[in-house]
Design a protein around this motif. Structure first.
Motif, PDB file in Angstrom:
ATOM      1  N   ARG A 212      35.988  28.813  60.813  1.00  0.00           N
ATOM      2  CA  ARG A 212      34.601  28.538  61.233  1.00  0.00           C
ATOM      3  C   ARG A 212      34.025  27.374  60.433  1.00  0.00           C
ATOM      4  N   ARG A 213      34.287  27.394  59.147  1.00  0.00           N
ATOM      5  CA  ARG A 213      33.758  26.331  58.281  1.00  0.00           C
ATOM      6  C   ARG A 213      34.444  24.996  58.562  1.00  0.00           C
ATOM      7  N   VAL A 214      35.715  25.017  58.873  1.00  0.00           N
ATOM      8  CA  VAL A 214      36.413  23.778  59.255  1.00  0.00           C
ATOM      9  C   VAL A 214      35.823  23.266  60.566  1.00  0.00           C
ATOM     10  N   ARG A 215      35.620  24.163  61.516  1.00  0.00           N
ATOM     11  CA  ARG A 215      35.051  23.780  62.816  1.00  0.00           C
ATOM     12  C   ARG A 215      33.684  23.115  62.650  1.00  0.00           C
ATOM     13  N   ASP A 216      32.919  23.553  61.651  1.00  0.00           N
ATOM     14  CA  ASP A 216      31.569  23.032  61.450  1.00  0.00           C
ATOM     15  C   ASP A 216      31.527  21.699  60.692  1.00  0.00           C
ATOM     16  N   LEU A 217      32.680  21.186  60.261  1.00  0.00           N
ATOM     17  CA  LEU A 217      32.694  19.872  59.599  1.00  0.00           C
ATOM     18  C   LEU A 217      32.208  18.820  60.589  1.00  0.00           C
ATOM     19  N   LYS A 218      31.299  17.959  60.156  1.00  0.00           N
ATOM     20  CA  LYS A 218      30.750  16.987  61.106  1.00  0.00           C
ATOM     21  C   LYS A 218      31.669  15.782  61.312  1.00  0.00           C
ATOM     22  N   ASP A 219      32.546  15.486  60.358  1.00  0.00           N
ATOM     23  CA  ASP A 219      33.377  14.285  60.461  1.00  0.00           C
ATOM     24  C   ASP A 219      34.787  14.541  60.979  1.00  0.00           C
ATOM     25  N   TYR A 220      35.181  15.815  61.131  1.00  0.00           N
ATOM     26  CA  TYR A 220      36.561  16.149  61.494  1.00  0.00           C
ATOM     27  C   TYR A 220      36.586  17.179  62.603  1.00  0.00           C
ATOM     28  N   THR A 221      37.697  17.210  63.333  1.00  0.00           N
ATOM     29  CA  THR A 221      37.877  18.193  64.390  1.00  0.00           C
ATOM     30  C   THR A 221      39.305  18.730  64.351  1.00  0.00           C
ATOM     31  N   ILE A 222      39.470  19.984  64.744  1.00  0.00           N
ATOM     32  CA  ILE A 222      40.796  20.574  64.873  1.00  0.00           C
ATOM     33  C   ILE A 222      41.368  20.132  66.215  1.00  0.00           C
TER      34      ILE A 222
ATOM     35  N   GLU B 254      44.274  21.149  67.853  1.00  0.00           N
ATOM     36  CA  GLU B 254      44.841  22.184  68.713  1.00  0.00           C
ATOM     37  C   GLU B 254      43.746  22.999  69.400  1.00  0.00           C
ATOM     38  N   LYS B 255      44.008  23.390  70.626  1.00  0.00           N
ATOM     39  CA  LYS B 255      43.073  24.250  71.364  1.00  0.00           C
ATOM     40  C   LYS B 255      43.324  25.723  71.033  1.00  0.00           C
ATOM     41  N   THR B 256      44.558  26.057  70.678  1.00  0.00           N
ATOM     42  CA  THR B 256      44.924  27.423  70.305  1.00  0.00           C
ATOM     43  C   THR B 256      45.613  27.374  68.952  1.00  0.00           C
ATOM     44  N   LEU B 257      45.168  28.219  68.033  1.00  0.00           N
ATOM     45  CA  LEU B 257      45.766  28.265  66.695  1.00  0.00           C
ATOM     46  C   LEU B 257      46.583  29.545  66.554  1.00  0.00           C
ATOM     47  N   ASN B 258      47.742  29.416  65.957  1.00  0.00           N
ATOM     48  CA  ASN B 258      48.614  30.554  65.719  1.00  0.00           C
ATOM     49  C   ASN B 258      48.432  30.998  64.266  1.00  0.00           C
TER      50      ASN B 258
ATOM     51  N   GLN C  51      48.623  26.839  60.449  1.00  0.00           N
ATOM     52  CA  GLN C  51      48.864  25.406  60.374  1.00  0.00           C
ATOM     53  C   GLN C  51      48.178  24.750  61.555  1.00  0.00           C
ATOM     54  N   PHE C  52      47.505  23.635  61.284  1.00  0.00           N
ATOM     55  CA  PHE C  52      46.820  22.929  62.355  1.00  0.00           C
ATOM     56  C   PHE C  52      46.628  21.478  61.953  1.00  0.00           C
ATOM     57  N   THR C  53      46.272  20.671  62.926  1.00  0.00           N
ATOM     58  CA  THR C  53      46.014  19.250  62.689  1.00  0.00           C
ATOM     59  C   THR C  53      44.514  19.018  62.658  1.00  0.00           C
ATOM     60  N   LEU C  54      44.071  18.346  61.620  1.00  0.00           N
ATOM     61  CA  LEU C  54      42.662  17.989  61.473  1.00  0.00           C
ATOM     62  C   LEU C  54      42.556  16.472  61.622  1.00  0.00           C
ATOM     63  N   LYS C  55      41.640  16.032  62.474  1.00  0.00           N
ATOM     64  CA  LYS C  55      41.521  14.600  62.772  1.00  0.00           C
ATOM     65  C   LYS C  55      40.082  14.135  62.601  1.00  0.00           C
ATOM     66  N   GLN C  56      39.937  12.932  62.089  1.00  0.00           N
ATOM     67  CA  GLN C  56      38.598  12.338  61.980  1.00  0.00           C
ATOM     68  C   GLN C  56      38.014  12.120  63.359  1.00  0.00           C
ATOM     69  N   LYS C  57      36.734  12.440  63.522  1.00  0.00           N
ATOM     70  CA  LYS C  57      36.051  12.209  64.798  1.00  0.00           C
ATOM     71  C   LYS C  57      35.731  10.735  64.970  1.00  0.00           C
ATOM     72  N   GLN C  58      35.147  10.153  63.945  1.00  0.00           N
ATOM     73  CA  GLN C  58      34.824   8.731  63.943  1.00  0.00           C
ATOM     74  C   GLN C  58      35.873   8.019  63.115  1.00  0.00           C
ATOM     75  N   GLY C  59      36.116   6.818  63.417  1.00  0.00           N
ATOM     76  CA  GLY C  59      37.048   6.045  62.603  1.00  0.00           C
ATOM     77  C   GLY C  59      36.301   5.009  61.812  1.00  0.00           C
ATOM     78  N   SER C  60      37.049   4.272  61.055  1.00  0.00           N
ATOM     79  CA  SER C  60      36.448   3.132  60.355  1.00  0.00           C
ATOM     80  C   SER C  60      37.057   1.856  60.923  1.00  0.00           C
ATOM     81  N   CYS C  61      36.279   0.805  60.906  1.00  0.00           N
ATOM     82  CA  CYS C  61      36.740  -0.465  61.462  1.00  0.00           C
ATOM     83  C   CYS C  61      37.904  -1.008  60.649  1.00  0.00           C
ATOM     84  N   ILE C  62      38.827  -1.613  61.363  1.00  0.00           N
ATOM     85  CA  ILE C  62      39.980  -2.211  60.686  1.00  0.00           C
ATOM     86  C   ILE C  62      39.653  -3.641  60.312  1.00  0.00           C
TER      87      ILE C  62
END
Length: 143
Positions: free
Chosen positions: A98-108, A110-114, A132-143
């Motif tokens: 729940r706390r990971v889900r509430d991070l404003k800068d990152y998203t899980i 996977e749609k289903t977690l084992n 185990q799951f993949t956490l990804k930044q929602k916004q990126g930074s400019c290259i």
């Protein structure tokens, strides 16, 4: 990203969900588990990460591997006692997610977690759950 996960683990400790947390590889955490109290969160070291360069933005994603383990009250627990321990660890895992889900800068990603049950016959007998799951930044930074 690592710091955000550690902040969540620290918050779980402050809120009384776990006695302590470790950020270790498995052999090291096995040795240290004896000293961390009855319940522990273990964030295994980040090994894999990806950088997404699409759309001109750099977005980090990382594989997260976390376990919540509870010391068995006795060495020969019955099936019902083990179920109770696993259920307690599952509740901790759900609060963590729940706390990971509430991070404003990152998203899980996977749609289903084992969430798997874990029974460790290590230096201190512990049972719990792992996810185990993949956490990804929602916004990126400019290259």
């Amino acid at each position: 990203m690592k710091q955000k996960i550690i902040e969540i683990l620290s918050g779980l400790q402050e809120d009384g969900f776990i006695d302590n947390y470790l950020f270790e590889d498995f052999p090291t955490s096995n040795v240290r588990l004896d000293k961390v109290g009855n319940s522990a969160g273990i964030l295994y070291q980040f090994v894999d990460f990806d950088l997404d360069f699409s759309s001109g933005l750099l977005k980090e994603s990382s594989e997260i591997n976390v376990s919540f383990l509870i010391k068995d009250r006795k060495l020969d627990s019955s099936g019902e006692e083990e179920y109770d321990i696993i259920s307690e660890a599952k509740e901790i895992m759900l609060e963590f997610l729940r706390r990971v889900r509430d991070l404003k800068d990152y998203t899980i990603v996977e749609k289903t977690l084992n969430i798997r049950s874990v029974f460790l016959n290590t230096d201190s007998n512990r049972s719990g759950c792992n996810c185990q799951f993949t956490l990804k930044q929602k916004q990126g930074s400019c290259i």
